[in-house]
Design an enzyme around this catalytic site. Structure first.
Site, mmCIF file in Angstrom:
data_model
loop_
_atom_site.group_PDB
_atom_site.id
_atom_site.type_symbol
_atom_site.label_atom_id
_atom_site.label_comp_id
_atom_site.label_asym_id
_atom_site.label_seq_id
_atom_site.Cartn_x
_atom_site.Cartn_y
_atom_site.Cartn_z
ATOM 1 N N SER A 1 0.834 -1.205 0.000
ATOM 2 C CA SER A 1 0.000 0.000 0.000
ATOM 3 C C SER A 1 0.868 1.254 0.000
ATOM 4 C CB SER A 1 -0.917 0.027 1.216
ATOM 5 O OG SER A 1 -1.766 -1.096 1.245
HETATM 6 N N1 SAH Z 1 -0.994 -4.759 4.154
HETATM 7 C C1 SAH Z 1 -0.254 -5.038 2.934
HETATM 8 C C2 SAH Z 1 -1.075 -4.657 1.716
HETATM 9 C C3 SAH Z 1 -1.152 -5.783 0.765
HETATM 10 S S1 SAH Z 1 -2.336 -5.674 -0.524
HETATM 11 C C4 SAH Z 1 1.118 -4.369 2.959
HETATM 12 O O1 SAH Z 1 1.419 -3.629 3.905
HETATM 13 O O2 SAH Z 1 1.936 -4.611 2.056
HETATM 14 C C5 SAH Z 1 -3.605 -6.772 0.070
HETATM 15 C C6 SAH Z 1 -3.221 -8.191 0.346
HETATM 16 O O3 SAH Z 1 -4.411 -8.890 0.718
HETATM 17 C C7 SAH Z 1 -2.646 -8.992 -0.832
HETATM 18 O O4 SAH Z 1 -1.393 -9.496 -0.477
HETATM 19 C C8 SAH Z 1 -3.666 -10.111 -1.053
HETATM 20 O O5 SAH Z 1 -3.088 -11.337 -1.465
HETATM 21 C C9 SAH Z 1 -4.292 -10.232 0.324
HETATM 22 N N2 SAH Z 1 -5.621 -10.845 0.363
HETATM 23 C C10 SAH Z 1 -6.646 -10.718 -0.498
HETATM 24 N N3 SAH Z 1 -7.702 -11.452 -0.093
HETATM 25 C C11 SAH Z 1 -7.326 -12.068 1.068
HETATM 26 C C12 SAH Z 1 -7.972 -12.966 1.980
HETATM 27 N N4 SAH Z 1 -9.233 -13.400 1.803
HETATM 28 N N5 SAH Z 1 -7.276 -13.392 3.052
HETATM 29 C C13 SAH Z 1 -5.999 -12.983 3.280
HETATM 30 N N6 SAH Z 1 -5.344 -12.138 2.455
HETATM 31 C C14 SAH Z 1 -5.992 -11.692 1.361
#
Ligand code: SAH
Length: 186
Positions: A36
């Site tokens: 993000s």
């Molecule tokens: N908090 C992260 C942002 C990652 S983007 C950071 O600081 O880098 C969102 C993430 O959510 C992705 O890695 C994606 O694979 C994950 N995601 C999507 N659906 C999900 C689910 N049902 N359970 C767990 N993770 C999920």
């Protein structure tokens, strides 16, 4: 701000992006996912109002960057990621930074019932609806921060659990996240 200043964001990025790690942008972390934008991490972190010892569940570990900020603030961090490869890489970086987050691989729309209740739950992917299990894994008095909307645009929403079956909703600004997948996702 201090927590964000103390975490080396370039650790979480592919070396190709290292030079831009301290710009206010999201970057690809592979598997179609992103780390993000710092503004978004700051915004969600502020809404969480984490204190030392606050028990937080994060849905969507991704790079692990947000989890490391929560660690730095003294939270007890539980984080779940659906893509094993990302979780694996995040776990190495978090260990290197001395962040003892409890990292799980699975469908975060189901929450993590074995370790509930949580003081805060943070969803870092775009949700079409509020995953029902998350509401009941909140401690009474705790809250959930979740970007809710369609695939193009989401509203940052705060749901507070006031009592056993008593919840309130507040809406904040608009953001654009990658999709939350899984049983209560897209
Ligand atoms: N908090 C992260 C942002 C990652 S983007 C950071 O600081 O880098 C969102 C993430 O959510 C992705 O890695 C994606 O694979 C994950 N995601 C999507 N659906 C999900 C689910 N049902 N359970 C767990 N993770 C999920």
């Amino acid at each position: 701000m201090e927590a964000m200043e103390s975490i080396p964001r370039h650790y979480f990025l592919d070396s190709a992006f290292a030079e831009q790690a301290y710009t206010d942008k999201a970057f690809s972390i592979g598997n179609g996912q992103t780390i993000s934008q710092p503004y978004t991490v700051a915004y969600q972190t502020e809404l969480l109002e984490v204190k030392r010892g606050t028990k937080v569940l994060e849905i969507g570990t991704g790079s692990g960057y947000q989890a490391s900020i929560l660690c730095q603030l003294g939270a007890e961090v539980y984080t779940i990621e659906r893509i094993a490869e990302l979780a694996d890489s995040a776990s190495h970086i978090l260990a290197h930074l001395n962040c003892h987050a409890n990292l799980f691989v699975g469908d975060g729309t189901l929450g993590l019932p074995n370790h509930a209740p949580y003081d805060r739950i943070l969803v870092t992917a775009a949700a079409p609806e509020i995953p029902f299990p998350l509401l009941y894994q909140l401690a009474v008095g705790g809250w959930l921060i979740i970007p809710l909307g369609n695939l193009d645009l989401q509203t940052m929403v705060k749901i507070t659990r006031l009592g056993e079956n008593d919840f309130t909703r507040e809406d904040f600004e608009e953001f654009r996240f990658v999709p939350l997948k899984g049983e209560a996702g897209w």
